[in-house]
Design a protein around this motif. Structure first.
Motif, PDB file in Angstrom:
ATOM      1  N   GLU A   1      -8.089   6.888   1.809  1.00 36.13           N
ATOM      2  CA  GLU A   1      -7.663   7.613   3.012  1.00 36.13           C
ATOM      3  C   GLU A   1      -6.606   6.861   3.802  1.00 36.13           C
ATOM      4  OE1 GLU A   1     -10.904   8.929   5.452  1.00 36.13           O
ATOM      5  OE2 GLU A   1     -11.918   9.893   3.775  1.00 36.13           O
ATOM      6  N   ASN A   2      -6.642   5.527   3.736  1.00 34.86           N
ATOM      7  CA  ASN A   2      -5.660   4.726   4.481  1.00 34.86           C
ATOM      8  C   ASN A   2      -4.331   4.589   3.731  1.00 34.86           C
ATOM      9  OD1 ASN A   2      -6.231   2.912   2.443  1.00 34.86           O
ATOM     10  ND2 ASN A   2      -7.070   1.336   3.788  1.00 34.86           N
ATOM     11  N   GLY A   3      -4.218   5.208   2.537  1.00 33.96           N
ATOM     12  CA  GLY A   3      -2.987   5.177   1.768  1.00 33.96           C
ATOM     13  C   GLY A   3      -2.918   4.089   0.725  1.00 33.96           C
ATOM     14  N   ARG A   4      -3.878   3.196   0.708  1.00 32.54           N
ATOM     15  CA  ARG A   4      -3.869   2.092  -0.254  1.00 32.54           C
ATOM     16  C   ARG A   4      -4.213   2.616  -1.649  1.00 32.54           C
ATOM     17  NH1 ARG A   4      -7.575  -3.388  -0.067  1.00 32.54           N
ATOM     18  NH2 ARG A   4      -6.659  -4.358  -1.918  1.00 32.54           N
ATOM     19  N   ALA A   5      -3.464   2.190  -2.660  1.00 33.94           N
ATOM     20  CA  ALA A   5      -3.725   2.591  -4.045  1.00 33.94           C
ATOM     21  C   ALA A   5      -4.947   1.846  -4.566  1.00 33.94           C
ATOM     22  CB  ALA A   5      -2.524   2.292  -4.922  1.00 33.94           C
ATOM     23  N   TYR A   6      -5.754   2.541  -5.345  1.00 37.32           N
ATOM     24  CA  TYR A   6      -6.843   1.887  -6.079  1.00 37.32           C
ATOM     25  C   TYR A   6      -6.884   2.479  -7.474  1.00 37.32           C
ATOM     26  CZ  TYR A   6      -9.887   5.946  -5.043  1.00 37.32           C
ATOM     27  OH  TYR A   6     -10.442   7.198  -4.946  1.00 37.32           O
ATOM     28  N   TYR A   7      -7.618   1.826  -8.351  1.00 39.34           N
ATOM     29  CA  TYR A   7      -7.570   2.135  -9.773  1.00 39.34           C
ATOM     30  C   TYR A   7      -8.952   2.528 -10.266  1.00 39.34           C
ATOM     31  CZ  TYR A   7      -3.189  -0.128  -8.969  1.00 39.34           C
ATOM     32  OH  TYR A   7      -1.962  -0.435  -8.447  1.00 39.34           O
ATOM     33  N   VAL A   8      -9.007   3.636 -11.030  1.00 39.65           N
ATOM     34  CA  VAL A   8     -10.258   4.170 -11.559  1.00 39.65           C
ATOM     35  C   VAL A   8     -10.241   3.970 -13.071  1.00 39.65           C
ATOM     36  CG1 VAL A   8     -11.692   6.233 -11.818  1.00 39.65           C
ATOM     37  CG2 VAL A   8     -10.295   5.930  -9.756  1.00 39.65           C
ATOM     38  N   ASN A   9     -11.285   3.319 -13.593  1.00 43.47           N
ATOM     39  CA  ASN A   9     -11.442   3.166 -15.032  1.00 43.47           C
ATOM     40  C   ASN A   9     -12.494   4.178 -15.465  1.00 43.47           C
ATOM     41  OD1 ASN A   9     -12.420   2.382 -17.618  1.00 43.47           O
ATOM     42  ND2 ASN A   9     -11.568   0.343 -17.300  1.00 43.47           N
ATOM     43  N   HIS A  10     -12.076   5.202 -16.174  1.00 43.84           N
ATOM     44  CA  HIS A  10     -12.984   6.275 -16.567  1.00 43.84           C
ATOM     45  C   HIS A  10     -13.927   5.863 -17.695  1.00 43.84           C
ATOM     46  CE1 HIS A  10     -11.356   9.244 -13.846  1.00 43.84           C
ATOM     47  NE2 HIS A  10     -10.148   8.863 -14.188  1.00 43.84           N
ATOM     48  N   GLU A  11     -13.609   4.803 -18.417  1.00 44.55           N
ATOM     49  CA  GLU A  11     -14.522   4.317 -19.457  1.00 44.55           C
ATOM     50  C   GLU A  11     -15.723   3.596 -18.848  1.00 44.55           C
ATOM     51  OE1 GLU A  11     -12.558   1.932 -22.392  1.00 44.55           O
ATOM     52  OE2 GLU A  11     -11.448   3.641 -23.197  1.00 44.55           O
ATOM     53  N   THR A  12     -15.468   2.767 -17.842  1.00 47.82           N
ATOM     54  CA  THR A  12     -16.547   1.978 -17.227  1.00 47.82           C
ATOM     55  C   THR A  12     -17.133   2.645 -15.987  1.00 47.82           C
ATOM     56  OG1 THR A  12     -15.027   0.726 -15.828  1.00 47.82           O
ATOM     57  CG2 THR A  12     -15.482  -0.168 -18.039  1.00 47.82           C
ATOM     58  N   GLN A  13     -16.476   3.707 -15.511  1.00 45.59           N
ATOM     59  CA  GLN A  13     -16.901   4.397 -14.286  1.00 45.59           C
ATOM     60  C   GLN A  13     -16.840   3.472 -13.079  1.00 45.59           C
ATOM     61  OE1 GLN A  13     -17.853   7.896 -14.381  1.00 45.59           O
ATOM     62  NE2 GLN A  13     -16.771   7.516 -16.284  1.00 45.59           N
ATOM     63  N   ARG A  14     -15.858   2.564 -13.069  1.00 52.05           N
ATOM     64  CA  ARG A  14     -15.708   1.624 -11.965  1.00 52.05           C
ATOM     65  C   ARG A  14     -14.329   1.782 -11.334  1.00 52.05           C
ATOM     66  NH1 ARG A  14     -19.617  -2.994 -12.585  1.00 52.05           N
ATOM     67  NH2 ARG A  14     -18.456  -3.786 -10.818  1.00 52.05           N
ATOM     68  N   THR A  15     -14.224   1.336 -10.088  1.00 50.65           N
ATOM     69  CA  THR A  15     -12.939   1.322  -9.394  1.00 50.65           C
ATOM     70  C   THR A  15     -12.625  -0.110  -8.980  1.00 50.65           C
ATOM     71  OG1 THR A  15     -13.961   1.736  -7.241  1.00 50.65           O
ATOM     72  CG2 THR A  15     -13.260   3.670  -8.502  1.00 50.65           C
TER      73      THR A  15
ATOM     74  N   TRP B   1      -9.441  -2.485  -6.541  1.00 44.74           N
ATOM     75  CA  TRP B   1      -8.221  -2.524  -5.747  1.00 44.74           C
ATOM     76  C   TRP B   1      -7.089  -3.192  -6.521  1.00 44.74           C
ATOM     77  CZ3 TRP B   1      -8.204   0.643  -1.922  1.00 44.74           C
ATOM     78  CH2 TRP B   1      -9.363   0.867  -1.173  1.00 44.74           C
ATOM     79  N   GLU B   2      -7.425  -4.162  -7.385  1.00 41.35           N
ATOM     80  CA  GLU B   2      -6.406  -4.908  -8.109  1.00 41.35           C
ATOM     81  C   GLU B   2      -5.802  -4.046  -9.211  1.00 41.35           C
ATOM     82  OE1 GLU B   2      -9.661  -6.015  -8.060  1.00 41.35           O
ATOM     83  OE2 GLU B   2      -9.403  -7.227  -6.275  1.00 41.35           O
TER      84      GLU B   2
ATOM     85  N   TRP C   1       0.812  -1.205   0.000  1.00 47.45           N
ATOM     86  CA  TRP C   1       0.000   0.000   0.000  1.00 47.45           C
ATOM     87  C   TRP C   1       0.848   1.259   0.000  1.00 47.45           C
ATOM     88  CZ3 TRP C   1      -4.370  -1.154   4.028  1.00 47.45           C
ATOM     89  CH2 TRP C   1      -5.097  -2.247   3.585  1.00 47.45           C
ATOM     90  N   GLU C   2       2.086   1.160   0.440  1.00 43.64           N
ATOM     91  CA  GLU C   2       2.942   2.330   0.522  1.00 43.64           C
ATOM     92  C   GLU C   2       3.753   2.568  -0.747  1.00 43.64           C
ATOM     93  OE1 GLU C   2       5.143   1.117   3.915  1.00 43.64           O
ATOM     94  OE2 GLU C   2       3.830   2.168   5.285  1.00 43.64           O
TER      95      GLU C   2
ATOM     96  N   GLY D   1      -3.274   1.948 -19.969  1.00 42.39           N
ATOM     97  CA  GLY D   1      -4.175   2.473 -20.989  1.00 42.39           C
ATOM     98  C   GLY D   1      -4.713   3.827 -20.561  1.00 42.39           C
ATOM     99  N   PRO D   2      -5.196   4.630 -21.520  1.00 42.10           N
ATOM    100  CA  PRO D   2      -5.609   6.005 -21.219  1.00 42.10           C
ATOM    101  C   PRO D   2      -6.839   6.110 -20.325  1.00 42.10           C
ATOM    102  CG  PRO D   2      -6.168   5.438 -23.469  1.00 42.10           C
ATOM    103  CD  PRO D   2      -5.342   4.305 -22.931  1.00 42.10           C
ATOM    104  N   GLN D   3      -7.600   5.053 -20.176  1.00 44.71           N
ATOM    105  CA  GLN D   3      -8.813   5.115 -19.351  1.00 44.71           C
ATOM    106  C   GLN D   3      -8.535   4.983 -17.856  1.00 44.71           C
ATOM    107  OE1 GLN D   3      -7.831   2.590 -21.230  1.00 44.71           O
ATOM    108  NE2 GLN D   3      -8.558   0.625 -20.514  1.00 44.71           N
ATOM    109  N   TRP D   4      -7.299   4.642 -17.465  1.00 45.53           N
ATOM    110  CA  TRP D   4      -6.998   4.361 -16.064  1.00 45.53           C
ATOM    111  C   TRP D   4      -6.363   5.539 -15.339  1.00 45.53           C
ATOM    112  CZ3 TRP D   4      -9.006   0.352 -13.701  1.00 45.53           C
ATOM    113  CH2 TRP D   4      -9.391  -0.749 -14.469  1.00 45.53           C
ATOM    114  N   GLU D   5      -6.707   5.648 -14.069  1.00 45.72           N
ATOM    115  CA  GLU D   5      -6.090   6.611 -13.158  1.00 45.72           C
ATOM    116  C   GLU D   5      -5.823   5.874 -11.849  1.00 45.72           C
ATOM    117  OE1 GLU D   5      -7.270  10.677 -10.685  1.00 45.72           O
ATOM    118  OE2 GLU D   5      -8.627   9.896 -12.210  1.00 45.72           O
ATOM    119  N   VAL D   6      -4.709   6.203 -11.197  1.00 52.83           N
ATOM    120  CA  VAL D   6      -4.380   5.616  -9.907  1.00 52.83           C
ATOM    121  C   VAL D   6      -4.633   6.661  -8.836  1.00 52.83           C
ATOM    122  CG1 VAL D   6      -2.621   4.446  -8.547  1.00 52.83           C
ATOM    123  CG2 VAL D   6      -2.567   4.283 -11.033  1.00 52.83           C
ATOM    124  N   ARG D   7      -5.371   6.279  -7.790  1.00 49.32           N
ATOM    125  CA  ARG D   7      -5.641   7.180  -6.657  1.00 49.32           C
ATOM    126  C   ARG D   7      -5.299   6.463  -5.365  1.00 49.32           C
ATOM    127  NH1 ARG D   7     -11.667   9.553  -8.148  1.00 49.32           N
ATOM    128  NH2 ARG D   7     -11.086  10.569 -10.104  1.00 49.32           N
ATOM    129  N   ARG D   8      -5.341   7.209  -4.262  1.00 49.69           N
ATOM    130  CA  ARG D   8      -5.098   6.625  -2.938  1.00 49.69           C
ATOM    131  C   ARG D   8      -6.326   6.810  -2.063  1.00 49.69           C
ATOM    132  NH1 ARG D   8      -0.417   4.155  -2.294  1.00 49.69           N
ATOM    133  NH2 ARG D   8       1.418   5.071  -3.259  1.00 49.69           N
TER     134      ARG D   8
END
Length: 83
Positions: A26-40, A42-43, A4-5, A17-24
């Motif tokens: 509140e606990n610091g764990r990274a998660y992944y946002v797919n802007h095409e599907t509007q889903r997030t 953890w993997e 997570w760190e 791919g261009p549809q993905w964004e990486v965010r954190r």
């Protein structure tokens, strides 16, 4: 250090791919946002261009549990570790 760190990728579009964004979270764990599907999720997404990252003989797949593994088509072997 825990997974997570790990630092966030500076170029998630290139890796996933261009549809993905990486965010954190509140606990610091990274998660992944797919802007095409509007889903997030953890993997970590599979690489958008595994051949460019690892060579033309490599393919990235997911096991039933969601874990990524790597197939080398030249040697016809698989492995859990990134090439």
């Amino acid at each position: 250090r825990t997974q997570w760190e790990e630092p966030l990728s500076a170029e998630p579009e290139r890796m996933y791919g261009p549809q993905w964004e990486v965010r954190r979270a509140e606990n610091g764990r990274a998660y992944y946002v797919n802007h095409e599907t509007q889903r997030t999720q953890w993997e970590e997404p599979l690489s958008a261009e595994p051949e460019r990252m690892y060579g033309p003989q490599w393919e990235v797949r997911r096991a039933e549990n969601g874990r990524a593994y790597y197939v080398n088509h030249e040697t016809q072997r698989t492995q859990w570790e990134e090439p």
